[in-house]
Design a protein around this motif. Structure first.
Motif, short mmCIF file in Angstrom:
data_model
loop_
_atom_site.label_atom_id
_atom_site.label_comp_id
_atom_site.label_asym_id
_atom_site.label_seq_id
_atom_site.Cartn_x
_atom_site.Cartn_y
_atom_site.Cartn_z
N TYR A 95 0.85 -1.19 0.00
CA TYR A 95 0.00 0.00 0.00
C TYR A 95 0.88 1.24 0.00
N ASP A 96 0.27 2.37 -0.35
CA ASP A 96 1.01 3.64 -0.43
C ASP A 96 2.23 3.53 -1.34
N SER A 97 2.12 2.76 -2.41
CA SER A 97 3.24 2.55 -3.31
C SER A 97 3.01 3.14 -4.70
N SER A 98 1.89 3.83 -4.88
CA SER A 98 1.58 4.46 -6.17
C SER A 98 0.65 5.63 -5.92
N THR A 99 0.21 6.27 -6.99
CA THR A 99 -0.73 7.38 -6.82
C THR A 99 -2.10 6.90 -6.39
N ARG A 100 -2.42 5.62 -6.66
CA ARG A 100 -3.74 5.10 -6.35
C ARG A 100 -3.92 4.91 -4.84
N THR A 101 -5.13 5.18 -4.37
CA THR A 101 -5.49 4.94 -2.98
C THR A 101 -6.47 3.77 -2.94
N PHE A 102 -6.98 3.48 -1.74
CA PHE A 102 -8.00 2.43 -1.60
C PHE A 102 -9.36 2.89 -2.12
N LEU A 103 -9.45 4.14 -2.56
CA LEU A 103 -10.71 4.71 -3.01
C LEU A 103 -10.62 5.00 -4.51
N GLU A 104 -11.54 4.44 -5.24
CA GLU A 104 -11.53 4.56 -6.69
C GLU A 104 -11.61 6.02 -7.12
N GLY A 105 -10.67 6.44 -7.96
CA GLY A 105 -10.68 7.80 -8.48
C GLY A 105 -10.07 8.84 -7.59
N VAL A 106 -9.67 8.47 -6.38
CA VAL A 106 -8.98 9.39 -5.47
C VAL A 106 -7.50 9.05 -5.49
N ASP A 107 -6.68 10.01 -5.89
CA ASP A 107 -5.24 9.80 -6.01
C ASP A 107 -4.49 10.62 -4.98
N GLN A 108 -3.27 10.19 -4.71
CA GLN A 108 -2.39 11.03 -3.90
C GLN A 108 -1.26 11.54 -4.79
N MET A 109 -0.90 12.79 -4.56
CA MET A 109 0.20 13.37 -5.31
C MET A 109 1.48 12.61 -4.99
N PRO A 110 2.23 12.17 -5.99
CA PRO A 110 3.49 11.47 -5.70
C PRO A 110 4.48 12.43 -5.04
N PRO A 111 5.38 11.90 -4.21
CA PRO A 111 6.44 12.75 -3.65
C PRO A 111 7.22 13.45 -4.76
#
Length: 628
Positions: free
Chosen positions: A193-209
């Motif tokens: 987990y926390d290894s890509s832009t994808r989160t556990f929520l479809e369509g919600v991304d996290q900005m990469p470092p």
């Protein structure tokens, strides 16, 4: 330290201000001291920005956000700290910029206006921020080099939404969250987990470092993610080991000096290992008269207890110690609160020990703590990454050195020649061969408690989500692996845990190992400086800390890590956990009966214990909180 939120809605107001207020309320623990927002109606839609503030530097209203530039051309909302803001302010003043506060926010805004995104490599700090440029009609969102501070974003019906955490995103969205099945599978089966832009929520991304993204408000088009920093991996040949030792020492002490800047009380999280001990001892080295408060989790009575090492460091620096001892009953009591704070599932019960450490700091009036996070990923910590290191030696023709390294590396606790050889084999294995090796080691891609048919219908990839460094030069396999661990695999999850746990108690957690200068220095050194031919991890750093950290700590071979007696805890709370699993919502791809049987076998001793038990509990409770 704060929480930020906002977005752009092309269809007009549509209760924008009300949604933004709900998002800020969802982040009230991230920023309990102040709150601000703005909404501006543009020709193409409505832009809104908000911030909940935890005051650390310049406690006056001068740091209030959203902050307008003096010429009103730009507006900023900012979460984090710029530690070298005084130096930047002096430089900007010489260029004609004027300032009305002592806030690092004002310095950041002036730096952005002066240099644009070229200011980012100049910043020593942790940050996530958004800048609305009125002249260019753009909204730019930026995340720090290591992802110390979080930033999530999503698009919905033409809108662009961003926030510091998942609950705030939920407040901004008009539709309900949907589960990302691939991420759920990766976590439940492989612990990834926390290894890509994808989160556990479809369509919600996290900005990469180390990335930014810009929204063109005129067209509504979101540009591509742009990288503004990647670690330097090219080896420099101009430093002897002794010269590198001096430079590492100087750089680390400079980092500590900057990270001590605060207008509120600060302390340190202390585990007893080399990294946190170095932070605490460096604090004393730089500030001989500074009152130091340390906060430690103690697994008293357990084989994983580090209390003796914690006591040694506290005595060495004259710190005031604060300790917390945790029980399984307390874990059961606090689990739901911690899951809500984390926003997504996480790896192990050690995260609860960290949660309690930050709670302890809050109880004793400390608002800022320094932490040793990031050192392992910069200095080949943990087991020393034997596979990549051996491969570097082999492909540069150093075969006898590779054999000697394997033999000496294997003499350390928790290591063996067989383990080193297995990791070397994994280095060369690719595709189906690598998958086969994992299956032969007992790590199944589709355990009995999963419905393979349901996963296949959704196109879920049922294999380990292996990541390899894109840039792997011969002889630099170790530093390439460290660069990957630093930015995409490993550290991002640990930083998420630390940020959410600290913010749950309105405490700012600082990580002085994680500056771009430190990373570029360490990852450009010869690999033998990071892990010695004798298998000693953090080789150059241990040498750099001689005379600052007690030799007994620097020479440790038995470091346990930030560990908790997980099996003991889960076994003692098994009846409660079993009830949670039994009563949890049905998930289409999980065979609940098979999962319950497997859990009972594991917690009763009928099957080998693994962290799988924790992942079942964590995921089920998270799913019920966020998706039902």
């Amino acid at each position: 330290m704060c929480g930020i939120a906002g977005g752009f809605w092309p269809r007009g107001l549509n209760r924008v201000e009300g949604r933004l207020q709900l998002a800020l309320e969802a982040m009230r623990l991230r920023g309990p001291d102040d709150q601000g927002s703005m909404a501006e109606v543009l020709a193409q839609g409505t832009l809104a920005l908000g911030q909940a503030r935890l005051s650390i530097i310049d406690l006056s209203p001068g740091g209030h956000q959203p902050m307008d530039s003096q010429d009103r051309h730009a507006v900023l909302v900012f979460n984090g700290e710029i530690y070298n803001y005084r130096e930047l302010r002096t430089e900007l003043s010489a260029l004609g910029r004027t300032f009305s506060s002592d806030s690092d926010t004002e310095v950041l805004l002036a730096a952005w206006q002066q240099w644009g995104s070229a200011c980012l490599p100049r910043l020593v700090g942790m940050f996530a921020f958004a800048v609305f440029d009125r002249e260019r009609s753009t909204l730019t969102c930026v995340r720090d080099a290591f992802g110390i501070k979080p930033l999530y974003f999503t698009q919905e019906e033409g809108s662009f939404l961003f926030a510091s955490d998942i609950p705030a995103i939920r407040a901004l969205k008009s539709s309900k969250f949907q589960l990302d099945w691939q991420r759920a599978y990766d976590y439940l089966v492989h612990g990834n987990y926390d290894s890509s832009t994808r989160t556990f929520l479809e369509g919600v991304d996290q900005m990469p470092p180390g990335h930014l993204v810009t929204l063109d408000l005129k067209s509504g088009q979101l540009g591509p993610l742009q990288s503004w920093w990647q670690p330097t991996l090219t080896e420099r040949a101009d430093l002897s080991f002794s010269a590198a030792t001096e430079l590492v020492r100087e750089t680390f002490l400079d980092n500590i000096r900057l990270h001590l800047r605060s207008d509120v009380p600060l302390g340190a999280a202390l585990s007893g290992g080399v990294d946190s001990s170095a932070v605490v001892c460096a604090m004393r080295h730089i500030e001989p008269d500074l009152p130091i408060h340390t906060f430690s989790y103690i697994a008293r009575g357990s084989a994983v207890s580090e209390e003796a090492w914690v006591d040694q460091i506290n005595l060495h620096v004259g710190a005031t110690p604060h300790k917390v001892v945790v029980s399984a009953q307390e874990l059961a009591r606090d689990l739901d609160d911690m899951i809500r704070a984390q926003g997504e599932p996480f790896g192990s019960t050690s995260i609860y020990a960290q949660y309690r450490v930050f709670q302890l700091a809050k109880q004793h009036g400390v608002t800022v703590t320094l932490d040793g996070q990031g050192a392992d990923e910069l200095l080949a910590g943990y087991s020393g990454y034997p596979g990549p290191r051996l491969r570097s030696l082999i492909e540069t023709g150093q075969l006898s050195e590779a054999w000697d390294f394997l033999n000496q590396w294997s003499q350390w606790p928790g290591r063996s020649r067989q383990l080193g050889a297995q990791q070397l084999l994994a280095e060369y294995a690719q595709g189906p061969v690598y998958d086969l090796l994992r299956r032969l080691s007992g790590r199944a891609d589709t355990p009995a408690w999963l419905d393979a048919g349901a996963l296949d219908e959704r196109g879920i990839v049922r294999r380990y989500p292996r990541q390899r460094a894109a840039d792997q030069a011969a002889g630099r396999r170790l530093v390439s692996e460290l660069g990957l661990s630093l930015t995409r695999r490993g550290l991002p999850a640990l930083l998420r845990h630390g940020d959410r746990n600290s913010m749950r108690f309105s405490v700012e957690s600082r990580v002085p190992f994680l500056t771009t200068g430190m990373a570029d220095l360490l990852l450009s050194l010869p690999e033998s400086y990071l892990i010695s031919p004798q298998g000693e991890t953090k080789h150059v750093f241990r040498a750099a800390m001689r005379g600052i950290v007690p030799d007994a700590v620097l020479d440790r071979r038995d470091k346990i890590g930030f560990s908790t007696p997980e099996q003991e805890w889960l076994s003692s709370m098994a009846p409660t956990a079993l009830a949670w699993l039994r009563d949890s919502s049905d998930i289409p791809f999980i065979k609940k009966d098979e999962m319950l049987k497997a859990f009972e076998r594991m917690t009763s001793g009928g099957a080998a214990f693994s962290w799988q038990a924790w992942r079942w509990i964590n995921f089920a409770r998270w799913h019920d909180h966020f998706l039902t």
